[in-house]
Scaffold this motif. Structure first.
Motif, PDB file in Angstrom:
ATOM      1  N   LYS A  44       0.821  -1.216   0.000  1.00 28.68           N
ATOM      2  CA  LYS A  44       0.000   0.000   0.000  1.00 28.68           C
ATOM      3  C   LYS A  44       0.856   1.267   0.000  1.00 28.68           C
ATOM      4  O   LYS A  44       0.628   2.182   0.792  1.00 28.68           O
ATOM      5  CB  LYS A  44      -0.952  -0.021   1.207  1.00 28.68           C
ATOM      6  CG  LYS A  44      -2.038  -1.101   1.065  1.00 28.68           C
ATOM      7  CD  LYS A  44      -2.902  -1.253   2.299  1.00 28.68           C
ATOM      8  CE  LYS A  44      -3.687  -0.028   2.664  1.00 28.68           C
ATOM      9  NZ  LYS A  44      -4.611  -0.292   3.802  1.00 28.68           N
ATOM     10  N   THR A  45       1.865   1.297  -0.891  1.00 20.15           N
ATOM     11  CA  THR A  45       2.748   2.467  -0.944  1.00 20.15           C
ATOM     12  C   THR A  45       2.537   3.227  -2.256  1.00 20.15           C
ATOM     13  O   THR A  45       2.012   2.675  -3.229  1.00 20.15           O
ATOM     14  CB  THR A  45       4.228   2.055  -0.878  1.00 20.15           C
ATOM     15  OG1 THR A  45       4.538   1.305  -2.062  1.00 20.15           O
ATOM     16  CG2 THR A  45       4.513   1.189   0.345  1.00 20.15           C
ATOM     17  N   PHE A  46       3.011   4.467  -2.297  1.00 19.37           N
ATOM     18  CA  PHE A  46       2.949   5.252  -3.534  1.00 19.37           C
ATOM     19  C   PHE A  46       3.741   4.570  -4.641  1.00 19.37           C
ATOM     20  O   PHE A  46       3.322   4.558  -5.797  1.00 19.37           O
ATOM     21  CB  PHE A  46       3.502   6.670  -3.297  1.00 19.37           C
ATOM     22  CG  PHE A  46       2.497   7.594  -2.684  1.00 19.37           C
ATOM     23  CD1 PHE A  46       2.179   7.511  -1.337  1.00 19.37           C
ATOM     24  CD2 PHE A  46       1.845   8.545  -3.456  1.00 19.37           C
ATOM     25  CE1 PHE A  46       1.238   8.357  -0.767  1.00 19.37           C
ATOM     26  CE2 PHE A  46       0.901   9.393  -2.895  1.00 19.37           C
ATOM     27  CZ  PHE A  46       0.598   9.302  -1.558  1.00 19.37           C
ATOM     28  N   ASP A  47       4.905   4.000  -4.284  1.00 21.84           N
ATOM     29  CA  ASP A  47       5.747   3.351  -5.300  1.00 21.84           C
ATOM     30  C   ASP A  47       5.021   2.185  -5.958  1.00 21.84           C
ATOM     31  O   ASP A  47       5.030   2.039  -7.177  1.00 21.84           O
ATOM     32  CB  ASP A  47       7.049   2.822  -4.667  1.00 21.84           C
ATOM     33  CG  ASP A  47       8.029   3.952  -4.404  1.00 21.84           C
ATOM     34  OD1 ASP A  47       7.757   5.084  -4.879  1.00 21.84           O
ATOM     35  OD2 ASP A  47       9.037   3.716  -3.719  1.00 21.84           O
ATOM     36  N   VAL A  48       4.423   1.339  -5.138  1.00 16.81           N
ATOM     37  CA  VAL A  48       3.734   0.171  -5.690  1.00 16.81           C
ATOM     38  C   VAL A  48       2.506   0.604  -6.488  1.00 16.81           C
ATOM     39  O   VAL A  48       2.218   0.075  -7.561  1.00 16.81           O
ATOM     40  CB  VAL A  48       3.364  -0.835  -4.570  1.00 16.81           C
ATOM     41  CG1 VAL A  48       2.519  -1.974  -5.117  1.00 16.81           C
ATOM     42  CG2 VAL A  48       4.627  -1.370  -3.912  1.00 16.81           C
ATOM     43  N   PHE A  49       1.809   1.604  -5.992  1.00 18.23           N
ATOM     44  CA  PHE A  49       0.659   2.164  -6.710  1.00 18.23           C
ATOM     45  C   PHE A  49       1.095   2.644  -8.107  1.00 18.23           C
ATOM     46  O   PHE A  49       0.474   2.331  -9.126  1.00 18.23           O
ATOM     47  CB  PHE A  49       0.090   3.328  -5.887  1.00 18.23           C
ATOM     48  CG  PHE A  49      -0.959   4.141  -6.585  1.00 18.23           C
ATOM     49  CD1 PHE A  49      -2.249   3.639  -6.758  1.00 18.23           C
ATOM     50  CD2 PHE A  49      -0.680   5.411  -7.073  1.00 18.23           C
ATOM     51  CE1 PHE A  49      -3.222   4.384  -7.405  1.00 18.23           C
ATOM     52  CE2 PHE A  49      -1.647   6.162  -7.719  1.00 18.23           C
ATOM     53  CZ  PHE A  49      -2.921   5.652  -7.880  1.00 18.23           C
TER      54      PHE A  49
ATOM     55  N   CYS B 221       1.871  -0.200 -10.446  1.00 19.93           N
ATOM     56  CA  CYS B 221       0.637  -0.817 -10.972  1.00 19.93           C
ATOM     57  C   CYS B 221       0.079   0.020 -12.127  1.00 19.93           C
ATOM     58  O   CYS B 221      -0.339  -0.527 -13.158  1.00 19.93           O
ATOM     59  CB  CYS B 221      -0.427  -0.939  -9.877  1.00 19.93           C
ATOM     60  SG  CYS B 221      -0.045  -2.157  -8.625  1.00 19.93           S
ATOM     61  N   GLN B 222       0.059   1.334 -11.943  1.00 20.16           N
ATOM     62  CA  GLN B 222      -0.450   2.206 -13.005  1.00 20.16           C
ATOM     63  C   GLN B 222       0.425   2.089 -14.250  1.00 20.16           C
ATOM     64  O   GLN B 222      -0.071   2.020 -15.378  1.00 20.16           O
ATOM     65  CB  GLN B 222      -0.489   3.679 -12.541  1.00 20.16           C
ATOM     66  CG  GLN B 222      -1.387   3.939 -11.339  1.00 20.16           C
ATOM     67  CD  GLN B 222      -2.869   3.943 -11.677  1.00 20.16           C
ATOM     68  OE1 GLN B 222      -3.264   3.711 -12.822  1.00 20.16           O
ATOM     69  NE2 GLN B 222      -3.712   4.193 -10.697  1.00 20.16           N
ATOM     70  N   SER B 223       1.754   2.040 -14.029  1.00 20.32           N
ATOM     71  CA  SER B 223       2.675   1.940 -15.169  1.00 20.32           C
ATOM     72  C   SER B 223       2.454   0.625 -15.908  1.00 20.32           C
ATOM     73  O   SER B 223       2.436   0.586 -17.143  1.00 20.32           O
ATOM     74  CB  SER B 223       4.130   2.005 -14.695  1.00 20.32           C
ATOM     75  OG  SER B 223       4.334   3.167 -13.953  1.00 20.32           O
TER      76      SER B 223
ATOM     77  N   PHE C 284      -7.840   0.913  -5.196  1.00 24.82           N
ATOM     78  CA  PHE C 284      -7.462   2.316  -5.418  1.00 24.82           C
ATOM     79  C   PHE C 284      -6.874   2.502  -6.813  1.00 24.82           C
ATOM     80  O   PHE C 284      -7.094   3.526  -7.455  1.00 24.82           O
ATOM     81  CB  PHE C 284      -6.488   2.786  -4.331  1.00 24.82           C
ATOM     82  CG  PHE C 284      -6.215   4.272  -4.384  1.00 24.82           C
ATOM     83  CD1 PHE C 284      -7.259   5.195  -4.394  1.00 24.82           C
ATOM     84  CD2 PHE C 284      -4.911   4.744  -4.423  1.00 24.82           C
ATOM     85  CE1 PHE C 284      -7.012   6.564  -4.458  1.00 24.82           C
ATOM     86  CE2 PHE C 284      -4.658   6.112  -4.487  1.00 24.82           C
ATOM     87  CZ  PHE C 284      -5.702   7.025  -4.498  1.00 24.82           C
ATOM     88  N   VAL C 285      -6.138   1.492  -7.285  1.00 27.98           N
ATOM     89  CA  VAL C 285      -5.640   1.547  -8.667  1.00 27.98           C
ATOM     90  C   VAL C 285      -6.845   1.615  -9.611  1.00 27.98           C
ATOM     91  O   VAL C 285      -6.907   2.447 -10.516  1.00 27.98           O
ATOM     92  CB  VAL C 285      -4.743   0.322  -8.996  1.00 27.98           C
ATOM     93  CG1 VAL C 285      -4.395   0.293 -10.476  1.00 27.98           C
ATOM     94  CG2 VAL C 285      -3.466   0.353  -8.154  1.00 27.98           C
TER      95      VAL C 285
END
Ligand code: NAD
Ligand code: ZN
Length: 359
Positions: free
Chosen positions: A78-83, A86-88, A115-116
């Protein structure tokens, strides 16, 4: 197999619960989401190893392309990096507004993947496939989020899934500690809403290593129905949804100060519930056999006292700055009776006194 319809102001969707619930997934997608052109499963490392193949196989019948993206376990997901990753991944694989995301995992994966889905191209549909007992709580209600270094779940959205498929088979690989974490939320749902359900739990669930599928089916169906009926009345958390926070004011403070991931969410809120029950006896004349409760949960392996290394004053400060706190004081969910919660602001002196009693 059980099926519950969740009705919110923004959407109505089914929660299918049972052994092999996953086998209903492809028909649902073919019938209800026929416009979907591509499916992305987001799951964590552990769940991928155990259950990804089963889910992928179950999706073959849809005839749609199925991709997957694996993220780290637990709060590390649940981090900004992982988010961002996922978007990338979704963009690089050319997902678009006709794509769908499947969250396969516990509450952490559900929150991240939801959230993604809520944010990818301003929102695409998603389906929850919960694999933990705790996720009976997180998969219903539409709250999705990631963490900020300054606070847990601080960046998120309300995004309801198209459906939830809860296959009991997945629970068999769950470690005992995770089962215990989820079962605390089951207990919570019984205490705030249904005395008979609480009695049933106390009499029937005496060993968490030995819960039958039928018992899982009953507790998950009941727990989800209780959460759903509260969420249906208060989708965006302005009123009675706060009752779901029973045990969480002290629970969050303990979980946060022990370091997220070191003491599970459920183990922390179980102590919070003991505390809230004691406060309820003091301030609401709750008629409840607390000793019997403590004996029962101790026999299931829960700790019922505040961990020794924590300081009362620090916990008090955390309780007063909890994001659910209303007037800058510590607002508690207490019980007038089993099944009848109320909100009450509590004075510091009593809070400190009752913590001393629990240490
Ligand atoms: P989790 O998703 O981190 O799962 C716990 C651990 O169990 C992880 O290590 C995971 O890899 C493993 N696991 C998952 N399924 C497994 C299986 N079938 N077999 C073996 N191992 C498995 O945690 P959780 O306890 O399910 O959920 C906690 C999260 O849920 C927190 O981030 C919390 O904020 C969130 N939550 C959200 C809501 C909501 O309304 N959105 C409500 C409650 C909790
Ligand atoms: Zn909780």
């Amino acid at each position: 197999m059980e099926s519950i319809q969740i009705k919110t102001a923004s959407k109505q969707y089914p929660v299918v619960i049972g052994k092999n619930a996953i086998h209903e997934l492809s028909d649902f997608i073919s019938n209800e989401c026929s416009h979907v052109s591509k499916i992305l499963i987001i799951t964590d490392e552990k769940v991928a190893e155990l259950h990804l193949q089963t889910v992928k196989s179950a999706l073959i019948k849809t005839g749609k392309p199925v991709l997957h993206h694996v993220v780290p376990e637990g709060e590390h997901a649940k981090t900004f990096d992982v988010f961002y990753e996922c978007q990338s991944y979704a963009l690089s694989q050319r997902l678009n507004r006709k794509s769908m995301i499947i969250a396969l995992g516990g509450g952490a994966v559900g929150d991240l993947a939801g959230f993604v889905a809520a944010t990818f191209m301003r929102g695409i549909p998603f389906i929850q496939i919960p694999t933990t007992l705790l996720a009976h709580d997180s998969a219903v209600g539409g709250k999705v989020a990631i963490n900020h270094p300054l606070g847990k779940n601080m960046v998120g959205a309300f995004h309801q899934p198209e459906a939830v498929f809860y296959d009991l088979e997945f629970l068999h690989t769950l470690p005992l500690q995770e089962l215990r974490s989820g079962f605390a939320e089951v207990i919570k749902h019984s205490l705030i809403a249904d005395e008979d359900f609480y009695r049933w739990l106390r009499l029937n669930i005496v060993d968490l290593t030995n819960v039958t599928d039928e018992q899982f089916l009953i507790m998950i169906t009941k727990g989800i129905s209780i959460k759903a009926s509260i969420v249906e009345k208060d989708e965006k958390e302005t009123g009675i949804r706060a009752y779901l926070n029973f045990g969480h004011t002290l629970g969050h403070a303990i979980e946060g100060s022990m370091g997220y991931g070191n003491f599970t969410h459920g183990e922390s809120i179980l102590i919070g519930m003991v505390y809230a029950l004691k406060l309820s006896q003091k301030k609401q004349d709750l008629d409840f056999n607390l000793n019997e409760f403590i004996q029962w949960v101790s026999s299931l392996g829960y700790q019922t006292t505040i961990p020794q290394q924590l300081e009362k004053e620090v916990l008090l400060h955390l309780m007063k700055t909890d994001k659910k706190s209303v007037h800058g004081g510590a607002t508690f969910v207490l019980l007038k009776q089993l099944g009848s919660p109320v909100l009450m602001d509590m004075e510091d002196s009593l809070l400190l006194e009752e913590m001393t009693d629990l240490m």
